[in-house]
Design a protein around this motif. Structure first.
Motif, PDB file in Angstrom:
ATOM      1  N   VAL A  57       0.863  -1.176   0.000  1.00 22.34           N
ATOM      2  CA  VAL A  57       0.000   0.000   0.000  1.00 22.34           C
ATOM      3  C   VAL A  57       0.900   1.227   0.000  1.00 22.34           C
ATOM      4  CG1 VAL A  57      -1.801   1.304   1.197  1.00 22.34           C
ATOM      5  CG2 VAL A  57      -1.826  -1.194   1.251  1.00 22.34           C
ATOM      6  N   LEU A  58       0.701   2.110  -0.989  1.00 24.51           N
ATOM      7  CA  LEU A  58       1.514   3.306  -1.116  1.00 24.51           C
ATOM      8  C   LEU A  58       0.599   4.525  -1.195  1.00 24.51           C
ATOM      9  CD1 LEU A  58       2.708   0.886  -3.234  1.00 24.51           C
ATOM     10  CD2 LEU A  58       4.652   2.443  -3.176  1.00 24.51           C
ATOM     11  N   ARG A  59       1.170   5.696  -0.968  1.00 27.84           N
ATOM     12  CA  ARG A  59       0.406   6.936  -1.053  1.00 27.84           C
ATOM     13  C   ARG A  59       1.132   7.904  -1.969  1.00 27.84           C
ATOM     14  NH1 ARG A  59       0.609   8.863   4.039  1.00 27.84           N
ATOM     15  NH2 ARG A  59       2.197  10.408   3.531  1.00 27.84           N
ATOM     16  N   GLY A  60       0.385   8.546  -2.870  1.00 28.53           N
ATOM     17  CA  GLY A  60       0.977   9.507  -3.781  1.00 28.53           C
ATOM     18  C   GLY A  60       1.688  10.618  -3.022  1.00 28.53           C
ATOM     19  N   LYS A  61       2.901  10.931  -3.435  1.00 28.90           N
ATOM     20  CA  LYS A  61       3.708  11.911  -2.712  1.00 28.90           C
ATOM     21  C   LYS A  61       3.110  13.309  -2.772  1.00 28.90           C
ATOM     22  CE  LYS A  61       8.315  14.042  -2.832  1.00 28.90           C
ATOM     23  NZ  LYS A  61       9.620  14.070  -3.548  1.00 28.90           N
ATOM     24  N   LYS A  62       2.559  13.694  -3.911  1.00 32.18           N
ATOM     25  CA  LYS A  62       2.074  15.069  -4.084  1.00 32.18           C
ATOM     26  C   LYS A  62       0.577  15.204  -3.866  1.00 32.18           C
ATOM     27  CE  LYS A  62       2.402  19.005  -7.283  1.00 32.18           C
ATOM     28  NZ  LYS A  62       2.945  19.468  -8.598  1.00 32.18           N
ATOM     29  N   TYR A  63      -0.216  14.277  -4.442  1.00 32.97           N
ATOM     30  CA  TYR A  63      -1.671  14.429  -4.402  1.00 32.97           C
ATOM     31  C   TYR A  63      -2.368  13.504  -3.412  1.00 32.97           C
ATOM     32  CZ  TYR A  63      -0.781  17.231  -8.516  1.00 32.97           C
ATOM     33  OH  TYR A  63      -0.296  18.190  -9.375  1.00 32.97           O
ATOM     34  N   GLY A  64      -1.635  12.521  -2.861  1.00 35.91           N
ATOM     35  CA  GLY A  64      -2.143  11.770  -1.724  1.00 35.91           C
ATOM     36  C   GLY A  64      -3.068  10.610  -2.004  1.00 35.91           C
ATOM     37  N   ASN A  65      -3.310  10.240  -3.262  1.00 39.29           N
ATOM     38  CA  ASN A  65      -4.183   9.096  -3.537  1.00 39.29           C
ATOM     39  C   ASN A  65      -3.493   7.786  -3.159  1.00 39.29           C
ATOM     40  OD1 ASN A  65      -6.229  10.690  -4.513  1.00 39.29           O
ATOM     41  ND2 ASN A  65      -5.686  10.415  -6.659  1.00 39.29           N
ATOM     42  N   THR A  66      -4.282   6.839  -2.674  1.00 34.36           N
ATOM     43  CA  THR A  66      -3.753   5.533  -2.297  1.00 34.36           C
ATOM     44  C   THR A  66      -3.530   4.668  -3.534  1.00 34.36           C
ATOM     45  OG1 THR A  66      -4.853   5.601  -0.149  1.00 34.36           O
ATOM     46  CG2 THR A  66      -4.196   3.435  -0.965  1.00 34.36           C
ATOM     47  N   LEU A  67      -2.385   4.008  -3.592  1.00 32.86           N
ATOM     48  CA  LEU A  67      -2.059   3.063  -4.653  1.00 32.86           C
ATOM     49  C   LEU A  67      -1.894   1.691  -4.002  1.00 32.86           C
ATOM     50  CD1 LEU A  67      -1.099   2.490  -7.646  1.00 32.86           C
ATOM     51  CD2 LEU A  67       1.224   2.847  -6.798  1.00 32.86           C
ATOM     52  N   VAL A  68      -2.761   0.740  -4.366  1.00 32.35           N
ATOM     53  CA  VAL A  68      -2.678  -0.619  -3.822  1.00 32.35           C
ATOM     54  C   VAL A  68      -2.061  -1.523  -4.878  1.00 32.35           C
ATOM     55  CG1 VAL A  68      -3.958  -2.591  -2.923  1.00 32.35           C
ATOM     56  CG2 VAL A  68      -4.660  -0.266  -2.311  1.00 32.35           C
ATOM     57  N   MET A  69      -1.046  -2.277  -4.486  1.00 25.81           N
ATOM     58  CA  MET A  69      -0.382  -3.213  -5.389  1.00 25.81           C
ATOM     59  C   MET A  69      -0.533  -4.625  -4.840  1.00 25.81           C
ATOM     60  SD  MET A  69       3.112  -1.037  -6.233  1.00 25.81           S
ATOM     61  CE  MET A  69       3.838  -2.447  -7.069  1.00 25.81           C
TER      62      MET A  69
END
Length: 435
Positions: A156-168
């Protein structure tokens, strides 16, 4: 006496301080730099330890465009990416869904460990690259992500600038196979759009266009709240961006029942029932075309409407040297990137047999009464390119004037043709067909 108390306080403080220092030395027997390097090495190993690669659930911009599935296979700084997204260029090049595009990635340290896709990848950077000299942010999307949670099979990651969650999630099949399942599910659900959501027996009217679930909720104080939640397609249904709670019921993941066409939440009493023919028409994600023959000035419509369209056709030929080759109701070609309305009345205008231009007027298609199959068809605002074709105004005004309409379908489960008869004047009618 006060002095004695003060000395005792200092003595106790010193003992506590020494204990804390000792504990901290035990907890952190490695330097911050060493711990960061170990974390980087660990994340690199996890990324590469996936024979089929990873599924990435990516949400661009402010999530108003929904979510997109990407696959990524990582190997020593190189990443092979594919997506459900299809792209094409003005020069005629195309990258259909599933096309693999390679680029570079890095796992680096700043204040946290970051996964950065810092060399250009056509598929992934489409949402973040500038679209022109006055548009430096594109769709305002991330390409650098902070690691938040990790296991061998899920990141689980979070966008550095805009903050959206990225699930891999680690793939257990080939990337090609997975993306095809996503495309198949999207085709199933787009073909029969849902317009109702039932939560523990309570019905809500919804719209699910453009990977965005939207509905209106009335609060206890009688205030009305418009709720929007982006979602992404999965091989067996859809996932909402985050859990949603309605009337105390929380849900996020849905599965599609092939036998009934019902979309049902996992572990919650929430469903999107199979829509009626009228709901399918009003929530359409495709186009329903008018049929006409300019040479005979006849069409599947009353003659007055055909004559009005013929006048617009002639004006188009005289002013733009173009022929209208298509006229439809339904999916707006400019939505959501250039137009906020998912539906429109649209036209395809051909120039010299070389190129077709798309133009549209945004429309609202809404169910008035299911029992009598009454629908309202009303214009909202000019859409893409319409400003150059305003001689179509009489057509728009005529269709508006005689709304609402009673609809008759050729098939109640999977309609392909709809005949509209005005409730204002039953001599006014037209038919449209799905293509």
């Amino acid at each position: 006496m006060k002095k004695i108390y003060y000395m005792l306080f200092l003595l106790l403080t010193g003992v506590c301080f020494n204990a804390c220092v000792s504990e901290e030395e035990d907890l952190f027997d490695k330097s911050a730099a060493e711990r960061m390097n170990e974390a980087i090495a660990n994340y690199k190993a996890i990324l590469q330890d996936a024979p089929n690669g990873w599924v990435m659930e990516f949400y661009p911009s402010d999530r108003s465009m929904g979510g997109y599935v990407y696959t990524a296979k990582f190997d020593n700084g190189k990443v092979d990416m594919a997506s459900e997204v299809s792209l094409s260029s003005n020069s005629g090049e195309s990258w259909p869904a599933g096309t693999v595009v390679s680029s570079q990635y890095r796992v680096i340290s700043e204040q946290s460990v970051i996964l950065t896709f810092d060399t250009y990848n056509l598929l992934f950077h489409f949402f973040s690259e500038p679209k022109g000299s006055s548009d430096t942010d594109g769709y305002a999307s991330d390409y650098e992500f902070i690691f938040m949670e990790s296991s061998a099979d899920r990141l689980v990651l979070r966008g550095k600038k805009y903050g959206n969650t990225l699930v891999m999630t680690k793939l257990t099949e080939s990337a090609d196979s997975y993306i095809q399942k996503i495309l198949d599910m999207q085709e199933k659900m787009d073909a029969v759009p849902r317009m109702k959501m039932i939560v523990s027996g309570k019905e809500y009217m919804v719209n699910m266009a453009g990977k965005l679930l939207s509905y209106t909720e009335t609060k206890e104080d009688s205030s009305v709240e418009n709720v929007e939640m982006s979602f992404i397609y999965t091989p067996d249904g859809i996932n909402l961006y985050e859990p949603l709670t309605i009337d105390g019921v929380t849900f996020q993941r849905f599965v599609y029942d092939d036998a009934t066409g019902v979309v049902k939440a996992v572990d919650a009493d929430v469903t999107f029932p199979y829509p009626t023919a009228l709901e399918q028409f009003c929530g359409t994600t495709t186009r329903w075309y008018f049929s006409f023959d300019i040479n005979t000035v006849k069409g599947e419509m009353n003659q007055e409407l055909m004559d009005i369209f013929k006048n617009s056709y002639d004006a188009n030929l005289e002013i733009m040297n173009e022929h209208f080759v298509g006229w439809y109701l339904g999916a707006n070609p400019g939505y959501p990137a250039r137009d906020s309305n998912p539906h429109c009345m649209g036209w395809e205008s051909n120039w010299l047999g070389i190129v077709d231009f798309q133009l549209c007027y945004s429309y609202n298609l809404s169910v008035i009464d299911e029992a009598t199959k009454k629908v309202e068809i009303k214009s909202i605002a000019p859409g893409g390119n319409y400003e150059y074709y305003e001689y179509l105004d009489p057509v728009v005004e005529y269709v508006d004037k005689y709304s609402p309409y009673i609809v008759t379908f050729d098939d109640e489960r999977l309609p392909k043709t709809a005949k509209m008869v005005s409730t204002v004047d039953d001599s006014v009618w037209f038919s449209v067909s799905k293509q």
